[in-house]
Design an enzyme around this catalytic site. Structure first.
Site, PDB file in Angstrom:
ATOM      1  N   HIS A 104      -1.545  -2.150   6.046  1.00 49.38           N
ATOM      2  CA  HIS A 104      -1.710  -3.023   7.387  1.00 49.38           C
ATOM      3  C   HIS A 104      -2.964  -2.460   7.858  1.00 49.38           C
ATOM      4  O   HIS A 104      -3.498  -1.248   7.676  1.00 49.38           O
ATOM      5  CB  HIS A 104      -0.518  -2.381   8.348  1.00 49.38           C
ATOM      6  N   GLU A 176      -2.225 -11.115   7.147  1.00 51.12           N
ATOM      7  CA  GLU A 176      -2.372 -11.043   8.441  1.00 51.12           C
ATOM      8  C   GLU A 176      -3.800 -10.705   8.999  1.00 51.12           C
ATOM      9  O   GLU A 176      -4.320  -9.643   9.014  1.00 51.12           O
ATOM     10  CB  GLU A 176      -1.647  -9.718   8.940  1.00 51.12           C
TER      11      GLU A 176
HETATM   12  P1  PGA Z   1       2.259  -8.860  16.102  1.00 50.72           P
HETATM   13  O1  PGA Z   1       2.092  -7.901  14.890  1.00 50.72           O
HETATM   14  O2  PGA Z   1       3.334  -9.946  15.616  1.00 50.72           O
HETATM   15  O3  PGA Z   1       2.730  -7.994  17.323  1.00 50.72           O
HETATM   16  O4  PGA Z   1       0.952  -9.538  16.244  1.00 50.72           O
HETATM   17  C1  PGA Z   1       1.933  -8.264  13.742  1.00 50.72           C
HETATM   18  C2  PGA Z   1       1.640  -7.208  12.758  1.00 50.72           C
HETATM   19  O5  PGA Z   1       1.164  -6.251  13.139  1.00 50.72           O
HETATM   20  O6  PGA Z   1       2.342  -7.125  11.486  1.00 50.72           O
END
Ligand code: PGA
Length: 268
Positions: A104, A176
């Site tokens: 992440h 992401e």
């Molecule tokens: P968020 O987080 O939906 O709060 O933007 C997404 C993530 O970090 O996977």
């Protein structure tokens, strides 16, 4: 290229949430109680929740039988050893985790995660028969420079460098973009998501051939009830990986409903 064994049936869509560093024991149980009451596990949606390490066992026990998979937000690549403060894949598996999130952007930015450590973790997770959920995504600067695709394809390539083609279907990939995540984030537009997912898919096909069982591609970053359907409706979008909007069980189930509705109408 063909798989050695026929792929197991896969959900049409995935909807999962990482709780990041939120939720007490009591809050976690409020969430799981609500899911147990409201759960109508649609077979076509693969649901998962990633609590903090200390809650994995509690949440896995509480959600047993609901169809919601439980996972960890990280794990070390080594099987055991002098790694103070780290937790191994075997340990999270023993606690009930079926998935392990790897790479992440918050871990890359704040805890020294690199493409190379991501690759080692992916191999360790697969080696333990768990599902790695590999997060990739470019920072805003790469998008501004027009190098977002190159950046993300490189992350994907390194993350999967130790994965045998026959194991590709056991991996989940989440795109992401860093600029889309969290309170300061702006969700990617459906077009941006469609373009990047097509590029990732194209990169995988180029590398492995039209394998027929490539990793599902999830999108994450400021997903909410308002944008979920449109994001899921894009080509090559196989699910949503959600933070804030799914921390509340009603929010989580609402997103699952969106995916189930689309699966019933739009997906083969
Ligand atoms: P968020 O987080 O939906 O709060 O933007 C997404 C993530 O970090 O996977």
């Amino acid at each position: 290229m063909t798989a050695d064994v026929p792929p197991a049936p896969r959900p049409s869509y995935w909807v999962g949430t990482s709780w990041k560093m939120t939720k007490s024991f009591a809050e976690a149980l409020r969430f799981t109680d609500h899911i147990r009451q409201g759960a109508r596990p649609p077979a076509e949606v693969g649901m998962f929740v990633l609590p903090s390490f200390t809650l994995i066992q509690t949440v896995a026990t509480a959600l047993a039988g609901t169809g919601v998979r439980v996972g960890a937000q990280n794990a070390h690549w080594a099987p055991a050893g002098a790694f103070t403060g780290e937790v191994s894949v075997a340990m999270v598996a023993e606690a009930g985790a079926e998935l392990v999130e790897v790479g992440h952007s918050e871990r890359r930015a704040s805890f020294g995660e690199t493409d190379e450590t991501v690759a080692r973790k992916v191999a360790a997770v697969l080696g333990a028969d768990l599902t790695p959920l590999v997060c990739v995504g470019e920072p805003a600067s790469e998008r501004d420079f027009g190098t977002a695709v190159e950046f993300v394809l490189r992350q994907v390539k390194i993350a999967l460098s130790g994965v045998a083609p026959a194991d590709l279907g056991r991996v989940l990939l989440a795109y992401e973009p860093v600029w889309a995540i969290g309170v300061e984030g702006t969700p990617a537009t459906p077009e941006q998501v469609a373009d990047m997912h097509a590029a990732i898919r194209g990169g995988l096909v180029e590398r492995y051939g039209d394998y027929g069982w490539l990793p599902p591609l999830l999108y994450g970053g400021s997903v909410d009830r308002g944008n979920a359907a449109e994001l899921l409706a894009q080509g090559n979008v196989d699910g949503l990986f959600v933070g804030r909007a799914a921390w509340d069980p009603d929010g989580f189930l609402a997103l699952v409903d969106v995916a189930a509705g689309l699966a019933a109408t739009a997906r083969p």
